[in-house]
Motif scaffolding. Structure first.
Motif, PDB file in Angstrom:
ATOM      1  N   GLU A 102       0.847  -1.195   0.000  1.00  0.00           N
ATOM      2  CA  GLU A 102       0.000   0.000   0.000  1.00  0.00           C
ATOM      3  C   GLU A 102       0.884   1.247   0.000  1.00  0.00           C
ATOM      4  OE1 GLU A 102      -3.559   2.251   2.539  1.00  0.00           O
ATOM      5  OE2 GLU A 102      -2.551   0.480   3.383  1.00  0.00           O
ATOM      6  N   LEU A 103       0.660   2.114  -1.007  1.00  0.00           N
ATOM      7  CA  LEU A 103       1.455   3.330  -1.154  1.00  0.00           C
ATOM      8  C   LEU A 103       0.544   4.512  -1.492  1.00  0.00           C
ATOM      9  CD1 LEU A 103       4.385   1.911  -3.347  1.00  0.00           C
ATOM     10  CD2 LEU A 103       4.436   2.340  -0.885  1.00  0.00           C
ATOM     11  N   LYS A 104       1.057   5.710  -1.223  1.00  0.00           N
ATOM     12  CA  LYS A 104       0.354   6.940  -1.573  1.00  0.00           C
ATOM     13  C   LYS A 104       1.359   7.945  -2.110  1.00  0.00           C
ATOM     14  CE  LYS A 104      -3.194   6.707   2.099  1.00  0.00           C
ATOM     15  NZ  LYS A 104      -3.771   7.456   3.251  1.00  0.00           N
ATOM     16  N   VAL A 105       0.867   8.871  -2.921  1.00  0.00           N
ATOM     17  CA  VAL A 105       1.708   9.995  -3.313  1.00  0.00           C
ATOM     18  C   VAL A 105       2.060  10.765  -2.042  1.00  0.00           C
ATOM     19  CG1 VAL A 105       1.760  12.205  -4.539  1.00  0.00           C
ATOM     20  CG2 VAL A 105       0.779  10.176  -5.642  1.00  0.00           C
ATOM     21  N   GLY A 106       3.343  11.097  -1.886  1.00  0.00           N
ATOM     22  CA  GLY A 106       3.815  11.767  -0.679  1.00  0.00           C
ATOM     23  C   GLY A 106       4.474  10.822   0.307  1.00  0.00           C
ATOM     24  N   ALA A 107       4.320   9.503   0.086  1.00  0.00           N
ATOM     25  CA  ALA A 107       4.915   8.529   1.006  1.00  0.00           C
ATOM     26  C   ALA A 107       6.432   8.492   0.847  1.00  0.00           C
ATOM     27  CB  ALA A 107       4.330   7.151   0.757  1.00  0.00           C
ATOM     28  N   GLN A 108       7.098   8.333   1.980  1.00  0.00           N
ATOM     29  CA  GLN A 108       8.553   8.142   1.940  1.00  0.00           C
ATOM     30  C   GLN A 108       8.836   6.656   1.764  1.00  0.00           C
ATOM     31  OE1 GLN A 108      11.405  10.507   4.267  1.00  0.00           O
ATOM     32  NE2 GLN A 108      11.934   8.614   5.325  1.00  0.00           N
ATOM     33  N   VAL A 109       9.653   6.352   0.768  1.00  0.00           N
ATOM     34  CA  VAL A 109       9.928   4.951   0.447  1.00  0.00           C
ATOM     35  C   VAL A 109      11.435   4.730   0.341  1.00  0.00           C
ATOM     36  CG1 VAL A 109       7.747   4.466  -0.730  1.00  0.00           C
ATOM     37  CG2 VAL A 109       9.659   5.465  -2.013  1.00  0.00           C
ATOM     38  N   MET A 110      11.804   3.462   0.431  1.00  0.00           N
ATOM     39  CA  MET A 110      13.202   3.066   0.290  1.00  0.00           C
ATOM     40  C   MET A 110      13.297   2.037  -0.827  1.00  0.00           C
ATOM     41  SD  MET A 110      15.673   1.295   3.149  1.00  0.00           S
ATOM     42  CE  MET A 110      14.711  -0.200   3.260  1.00  0.00           C
ATOM     43  N   PHE A 111      14.289   2.196  -1.678  1.00  0.00           N
ATOM     44  CA  PHE A 111      14.561   1.183  -2.687  1.00  0.00           C
ATOM     45  C   PHE A 111      15.159  -0.045  -1.999  1.00  0.00           C
ATOM     46  CE2 PHE A 111      14.424   5.024  -5.240  1.00  0.00           C
ATOM     47  CZ  PHE A 111      13.778   4.606  -6.398  1.00  0.00           C
ATOM     48  N   ILE A 112      14.722  -1.201  -2.424  1.00  0.00           N
ATOM     49  CA  ILE A 112      15.200  -2.423  -1.781  1.00  0.00           C
ATOM     50  C   ILE A 112      15.942  -3.314  -2.776  1.00  0.00           C
ATOM     51  CG2 ILE A 112      13.462  -2.460   0.041  1.00  0.00           C
ATOM     52  CD1 ILE A 112      11.906  -4.453  -1.750  1.00  0.00           C
ATOM     53  N   LYS A 113      16.361  -2.734  -3.881  1.00  0.00           N
ATOM     54  CA  LYS A 113      17.106  -3.487  -4.890  1.00  0.00           C
ATOM     55  C   LYS A 113      17.975  -2.507  -5.662  1.00  0.00           C
ATOM     56  CE  LYS A 113      16.199  -7.185  -8.295  1.00  0.00           C
ATOM     57  NZ  LYS A 113      16.836  -8.282  -7.564  1.00  0.00           N
ATOM     58  N   ASN A 114      19.105  -2.975  -6.139  1.00  0.00           N
ATOM     59  CA  ASN A 114      19.973  -2.141  -6.961  1.00  0.00           C
ATOM     60  C   ASN A 114      19.426  -2.042  -8.375  1.00  0.00           C
ATOM     61  OD1 ASN A 114      21.774  -1.842  -4.820  1.00  0.00           O
ATOM     62  ND2 ASN A 114      22.961  -3.633  -5.433  1.00  0.00           N
ATOM     63  N   ASP A 115      19.595  -0.868  -8.979  1.00  0.00           N
ATOM     64  CA  ASP A 115      19.212  -0.670 -10.373  1.00  0.00           C
ATOM     65  C   ASP A 115      20.154  -1.487 -11.258  1.00  0.00           C
ATOM     66  OD1 ASP A 115      18.326   0.207 -12.802  1.00  0.00           O
ATOM     67  OD2 ASP A 115      19.133   2.242 -12.616  1.00  0.00           O
ATOM     68  N   ILE A 116      19.583  -2.385 -12.065  1.00  0.00           N
ATOM     69  CA  ILE A 116      20.425  -3.247 -12.887  1.00  0.00           C
ATOM     70  C   ILE A 116      20.727  -2.624 -14.254  1.00  0.00           C
ATOM     71  CG2 ILE A 116      19.648  -5.382 -11.795  1.00  0.00           C
ATOM     72  CD1 ILE A 116      17.717  -5.787 -14.132  1.00  0.00           C
ATOM     73  N   SER A 117      20.161  -1.438 -14.525  1.00  0.00           N
ATOM     74  CA  SER A 117      20.435  -0.782 -15.795  1.00  0.00           C
ATOM     75  C   SER A 117      21.825  -0.159 -15.781  1.00  0.00           C
ATOM     76  CB  SER A 117      19.389   0.302 -16.078  1.00  0.00           C
ATOM     77  OG  SER A 117      19.593   1.422 -15.232  1.00  0.00           O
ATOM     78  N   ARG A 118      22.271   0.287 -16.953  1.00  0.00           N
ATOM     79  CA  ARG A 118      23.594   0.887 -17.063  1.00  0.00           C
ATOM     80  C   ARG A 118      23.693   2.176 -16.255  1.00  0.00           C
ATOM     81  NH1 ARG A 118      25.715   1.495 -23.079  1.00  0.00           N
ATOM     82  NH2 ARG A 118      25.469  -0.754 -22.864  1.00  0.00           N
ATOM     83  N   GLU A 119      22.577   2.883 -16.102  1.00  0.00           N
ATOM     84  CA  GLU A 119      22.607   4.185 -15.420  1.00  0.00           C
ATOM     85  C   GLU A 119      22.784   4.071 -13.911  1.00  0.00           C
ATOM     86  OE1 GLU A 119      20.312   3.275 -17.621  1.00  0.00           O
ATOM     87  OE2 GLU A 119      20.976   4.487 -19.335  1.00  0.00           O
ATOM     88  N   LYS A 120      22.408   2.919 -13.312  1.00  0.00           N
ATOM     89  CA  LYS A 120      22.523   2.714 -11.854  1.00  0.00           C
ATOM     90  C   LYS A 120      21.888   3.871 -11.078  1.00  0.00           C
ATOM     91  CE  LYS A 120      25.076  -0.895 -12.762  1.00  0.00           C
ATOM     92  NZ  LYS A 120      24.463  -2.221 -12.771  1.00  0.00           N
ATOM     93  N   LEU A 121      20.616   4.126 -11.354  1.00  0.00           N
ATOM     94  CA  LEU A 121      19.945   5.305 -10.799  1.00  0.00           C
ATOM     95  C   LEU A 121      19.569   5.157  -9.334  1.00  0.00           C
ATOM     96  CD1 LEU A 121      17.630   6.084 -13.861  1.00  0.00           C
ATOM     97  CD2 LEU A 121      19.768   7.229 -13.211  1.00  0.00           C
ATOM     98  N   PHE A 122      19.472   3.939  -8.839  1.00  0.00           N
ATOM     99  CA  PHE A 122      19.144   3.753  -7.428  1.00  0.00           C
ATOM    100  C   PHE A 122      19.856   2.519  -6.901  1.00  0.00           C
ATOM    101  CE2 PHE A 122      15.720   1.955 -10.037  1.00  0.00           C
ATOM    102  CZ  PHE A 122      15.695   0.639  -9.612  1.00  0.00           C
ATOM    103  N   TYR A 123      19.873   2.378  -5.578  1.00  0.00           N
ATOM    104  CA  TYR A 123      20.552   1.262  -4.929  1.00  0.00           C
ATOM    105  C   TYR A 123      19.749   0.837  -3.706  1.00  0.00           C
ATOM    106  CZ  TYR A 123      22.135   5.134  -1.997  1.00  0.00           C
ATOM    107  OH  TYR A 123      22.162   6.249  -1.192  1.00  0.00           O
ATOM    108  N   ASN A 124      20.051  -0.340  -3.223  1.00  0.00           N
ATOM    109  CA  ASN A 124      19.379  -0.895  -2.052  1.00  0.00           C
ATOM    110  C   ASN A 124      19.646   0.002  -0.842  1.00  0.00           C
ATOM    111  OD1 ASN A 124      18.056  -2.602  -0.328  1.00  0.00           O
ATOM    112  ND2 ASN A 124      19.569  -4.248  -0.400  1.00  0.00           N
ATOM    113  N   GLY A 125      18.580   0.658  -0.332  1.00  0.00           N
ATOM    114  CA  GLY A 125      18.726   1.551   0.817  1.00  0.00           C
ATOM    115  C   GLY A 125      18.530   3.022   0.484  1.00  0.00           C
ATOM    116  N   LYS A 126      18.418   3.359  -0.792  1.00  0.00           N
ATOM    117  CA  LYS A 126      18.238   4.759  -1.180  1.00  0.00           C
ATOM    118  C   LYS A 126      16.826   5.218  -0.827  1.00  0.00           C
ATOM    119  CE  LYS A 126      19.130   7.921  -5.013  1.00  0.00           C
ATOM    120  NZ  LYS A 126      19.651   8.046  -6.393  1.00  0.00           N
ATOM    121  N   ILE A 127      16.716   6.435  -0.272  1.00  0.00           N
ATOM    122  CA  ILE A 127      15.448   6.985   0.208  1.00  0.00           C
ATOM    123  C   ILE A 127      14.909   8.009  -0.779  1.00  0.00           C
ATOM    124  CG2 ILE A 127      14.314   8.228   2.095  1.00  0.00           C
ATOM    125  CD1 ILE A 127      15.292   5.539   2.968  1.00  0.00           C
ATOM    126  N   GLY A 128      13.591   8.035  -0.944  1.00  0.00           N
ATOM    127  CA  GLY A 128      12.951   9.027  -1.802  1.00  0.00           C
ATOM    128  C   GLY A 128      11.499   9.215  -1.418  1.00  0.00           C
TER     129      GLY A 128
END
Length: 699
Positions: free
Chosen positions: A279-305
């Protein structure tokens, strides 16, 4: 990267790849232990498996849980009961265990001593009973100053009579297993030397009042940051973290969106990386739980947004101090099972289940336990009520800097738990740190032991004697000459293989004394090449063919089966030796030897039983068959049917040797039948005509 770091990592890698030494790899938080694990999986040519104590840790390490691989029961494992209580292990997994070179155990600080002993019991059962962990090399990875194993009081009541401590190093098997320790020193997570010194002091339980005062200056009463700042709260208790997340989510006035994970195959709930119903909402603080596997590596496990928008396909997340908003799609986690590839005979990671979900979870708060291995730019630490060893250190060490850390309450000195046993263990670890000379010595010992193993035929001789004993004790129910053939085989084997190999073994120490690695000792290599060709040809051309055609038929089915099993074991042992020697015909190389030994173990198929003849013990008699059925089979079937009608054993009607003789000489009259051993006047009168009628059908 400092040279010392390269040296430590290279040392650890060399010990794993080029020796059979057991390794405990440790180091402070953020020193790259997990990175090393993934590199070893890619670099080593050894057959390995990775296990971890929890489902989430196993998924993160790219392995499986300890309990699933070794099929251990949950709860306390009293020594000696793991093998008895474990589920029946299938043949494929037994093959995997028997050819395993390296077992990697991640997050070893959380593994109980009895669980490690359970692994030992299973591996001994299916490998070498006399060697700790069945002779498998261990790589144990973890930091004892981080989270400890969970041991309930009632579990400890069962285990206390057997263990001084529940930590992994209390394992009875490990105490009989020499291992070296390598501690990674360089910290990648933090660069602030002042913060690093505070963390080290807390880790080593030598924090000063001045350092604690400096740390507690990060206490800010009633601190309530805006979500846009990206702070996450680390709490000691799960219910506290859940309460914060639920309250924050309910406070948002935006619409709620629930995303259901897609589950395929086997993926246990305890290993879910995030909520299956998220369950999520716009405005919710979330954490990425996986590394970005693309070439850009835009996020990582533990990154907050923070979620800025949600549509049918993507969740849009904006991270602090970043201009671009990330469009986040669903990602996939795989639950694996180790299996053997039927084509290559390699240990492979077989996907058995999938979990597909957005790689996000609510992140206003998380437990310290679940934060292990993560890195945060900004965190609120609620660790004043720490109840377990290592909790304060784990929580603080998740932060990249002291400036990004805020304390919910001052940290009292008593919350920094210390255990004398861990301090003593750490001192012992320092004494077990190897140097380059020990690495060289270990390489040498490993290679020498492999060569001594190559020229050891003790098991072959044991299996020959076992088979000969079976034949001698049951000679009356076996073919004539069975004992003579095996006695000749034993003599031939001893003269051409056993005694020569023993003389070679006796000469090896002279070569070893030259202070060269066997792989670099050219005179030794030349001897090995010649020996490889000799023993390969001997086994392939002289020994195995005798076993292929050895007669094992008997009226006593139990004797017949026991003899066949014993000869099959002997055939397998010689088959493996033959392939090991084959690999040495071009010289000895340790990893190539291990590969040949393992591949032959897996590739073996019993060749001694030649189709139908080997199953029935019937003579080679293709002539005179009718409708594909030989005289031997016809007489045997008639005998067994008659025995069944009279409720007696088959050999009471016609012994097997008599049937073989009938098939060979094929008598045409009652008088000729009387010349067959096993036929007297009474038997001829009773069944002679029926026997002759069957024989006439095959004339």
């Amino acid at each position: 990267m400092p040279t010392i770091v390269n040296e430590k990592l290279q040392l650890a890698h060399d010990f794993i790849l080029h020796t059979n030494r057991n390794v405990f790899l440790t180091g402070k938080a953020g020193t790259g232990k997990t990175t090393f694990l993934h590199e070893i999986k890619q670099l080593t040519s050894k057959r390995l498996a990775v296990v971890a104590p929890t489902g989430v840790a196993a998924i993160n390490a790219g392995g499986v849980t300890i309990h699933s691989l070794f099929q251990l029961p949950f709860g306390p494992l009293v020594p000696g009961t793991a093998g008895q209580e474990s589920k029946k292990i299938n043949r494929e997994k037994i093959k995997l265990f028997r050819t395993l070179d390296l077992l990697i155990v991640d997050e070893i600080s959380m593994v109980r001593a009895d669980v490690l002993d359970g692994i030992d019991e299973v591996l001994r059962r299916y490998r070498h009973r006399s060697e700790p962990f069945g002779g498998v090399q261990l790589l144990l990875i973890g930091d004892m100053q981080q989270l400890p194993p969970v041991i309930r009081d009632d579990d400890w009541a069962f285990l206390k009579p057997y263990y001084e401590t529940g930590y992994f190093f209390g394992s009875r098997a490990l105490r009989k297993t020499p291992y070296i320790s390598i501690e990674l020193q360089h910290i990648y997570r933090q660069s602030d030397q002042r913060f690093i010194e505070i963390l080290n002091s807390i880790r080593e339980k030598r924090v000063t009042h001045l350092q604690l005062d400096e740390l507690n200056q990060r206490y800010i009463a009633d601190f309530s940051p805006d979500d846009s700042e990206g702070f996450i709260t680390l709490s000691t208790h799960n219910n506290a973290a859940q309460q914060i997340n639920n309250q924050k989510l309910r406070a948002l006035k935006t619409p709620s969106h629930t995303f259901e994970a897609t589950l395929e195959g086997e993926f246990p709930a305890h290993a879910y990386p995030t909520d299956a119903s998220l369950e999520l909402k716009v405005g919710a603080q979330v954490m990425f739980i996986k590394n970005d596997i693309s070439r850009e590596k835009l996020f990582y496990n533990g990154k907050i947004g923070q979620i800025t928008d949600i549509d049918d396909d993507f969740i849009y997340v904006k991270c602090p101090k970043e201009i671009e908003t990330l469009a986040v799609d669903r990602m996939e986690w795989t639950n694996i099972r180790y299996s053997l590839d039927a084509t290559t005979n390699e240990i492979k990671e077989e996907p058995v289940g999938k979990f597909v979900q957005y790689p996000l979870k609510l992140a206003w708060a998380i437990t310290i336990h679940k934060s292990q291995g993560l890195t945060f730019e900004k965190a609120i630490i609620d660790a004043a009520s720490a109840f377990a060893h290592g909790q304060v250190y784990v929580a603080l060490s998740r932060c990249k800097s002291l400036d990004g850390l805020v304390l919910r309450a001052p940290i009292p000195s008593h919350s920094i738990k210390t255990e004398l046993m861990l301090e003593e263990f750490h001192e012992q670890v320092q004494l077990q740190t190897p140097d380059e000379q020990e690495l060289w010595n270990s390489k040498q010992i490993n290679q020498e032991n492999l060569l001594l193993d190559l020229f050891l035929f003790d098991r072959s001789e044991y299996l020959i004697n076992k088979s000969l004993r079976l034949v001698t004790e049951n000679v009356s129910s076996l073919d004539e000459g069975a004992g003579q053939i095996l006695t000749h085989f034993k003599t031939h084997f001893h003269e051409k293989a056993g005694s020569l190999a023993m003389r070679f073994r006796q000469q090896l120490p002279a070569y070893f004394a030259e202070n060269l690695l066997p792989e670099d000792n050219q005179p030794l290599q030349e001897r090995i090449r010649k020996a490889g060709s000799y023993f390969y040809n001997l086994i392939n051309n002289e020994l195995l063919p005798i076993l292929y055609y050895y007669p094992t038929g008997s009226d006593n089915k139990l004797v017949q089966e026991s003899l066949r099993e014993s000869l099959e074991e002997l055939e397998k042992e010689l088959f493996i030796k033959m392939h090991c020697f084959d690999g040495c015909r071009s010289g000895f190389e340790a990893l190539a030897y291990l590969k040949a030994r393992n591949e032959s173990e897996l590739a073996f198929q019993p060749n001694r039983k030649l189709k139908e003849r080997r199953k029935t013990g019937e003579p080679s008699d293709s002539s005179g068959s009718k409708n594909g059925t030989s005289l031997y089979k016809a007489l045997t079937k008639w005998r067994d049917d008659l025995a069944g009608e009279n409720d007696s054993a088959g050999y009471m009607v016609l012994p097997r040797k008599t049937i073989l003789e009938l098939s060979r000489i094929r008598p045409k009259t009652l008088d000729e039948l009387l010349t067959v051993k096993g036929f007297g006047k009474t038997k001829v009168k009773m069944i002679g005509e029926e026997v002759l009628a069957i024989i006439r059908m095959f004339q």
